[in-house]
Design an enzyme around this catalytic site. Structure first.
Site, mmCIF file in Angstrom:
data_model
loop_
_atom_site.group_PDB
_atom_site.id
_atom_site.type_symbol
_atom_site.label_atom_id
_atom_site.label_comp_id
_atom_site.label_asym_id
_atom_site.label_seq_id
_atom_site.Cartn_x
_atom_site.Cartn_y
_atom_site.Cartn_z
ATOM 1 N N ARG A 106 6.829 -12.716 0.909
ATOM 2 C CA ARG A 106 7.625 -12.585 -0.327
ATOM 3 C C ARG A 106 7.541 -13.817 -1.222
ATOM 4 N NH1 ARG A 106 11.381 -8.772 -1.240
ATOM 5 N NH2 ARG A 106 12.865 -10.189 -2.206
ATOM 6 N N HIS A 128 4.525 -4.817 -3.938
ATOM 7 C CA HIS A 128 5.862 -4.818 -3.352
ATOM 8 C C HIS A 128 5.776 -5.573 -2.038
ATOM 9 C CE1 HIS A 128 9.587 -3.276 -1.583
ATOM 10 N NE2 HIS A 128 8.866 -3.112 -0.485
ATOM 11 N N ARG A 183 1.502 -12.467 -7.810
ATOM 12 C CA ARG A 183 2.133 -11.851 -8.985
ATOM 13 C C ARG A 183 1.880 -12.712 -10.223
ATOM 14 N NH1 ARG A 183 8.019 -9.421 -7.257
ATOM 15 N NH2 ARG A 183 7.195 -7.577 -6.234
#
Length: 118
Positions: free
Chosen positions: A85, A110, A97
């Site tokens: 994450r 995700h 990202r």
């Protein structure tokens, strides 16, 4: 500890991103238990993103996620959830990202926030 990464539709065919992701996973001492490209329908994504119902982007997100295949990766290793994450996928402006995302909605991947959600 296990976690799930879903590479979203716009990047499911991006070999450079997938190679970079795989390398980062291994570099952080994690292992890829399985990887599968799957095209899921609207009903799946509505259930998956149920916590986002009521947000103005919900319908656009559901239509986009069901428009073409995504790549699902099950990852295993010590502290896998946090590593994936925060260090690998990142948030808007960091990690993969930050490098590849088009918008806050179309943000590459995700990353599950718990073993239960994975």
């Amino acid at each position: 500890m296990k976690t799930l990464i879903i590479i979203k539709p716009d990047w499911a065919e991006n070999k450079e991103l997938i190679h970079e992701l795989s390398s980062l996973i291994l570099r952080h001492g994690l292992e890829i238990l399985f990887s599968k490209k799957v095209h899921l329908d609207v009903s799946f994504w509505k259930e998956f993103y149920i916590s986002h119902v009521g947000n103005d982007y919900f319908e656009e997100m559901i239509q986009w996620m069901s428009s073409s295949p995504s790549v699902f990766l099950m990852i295993n290793g010590d502290d896998a959830i946090n590593l994936v994450r925060w260090k690998i996928i990142g948030r808007n402006g960091s990690g993969l990202r930050g490098k590849y995302q088009i918008s806050e909605l179309k943000n590459v991947a995700h990353a599950s926030d718990s073993e239960q959600s994975a």
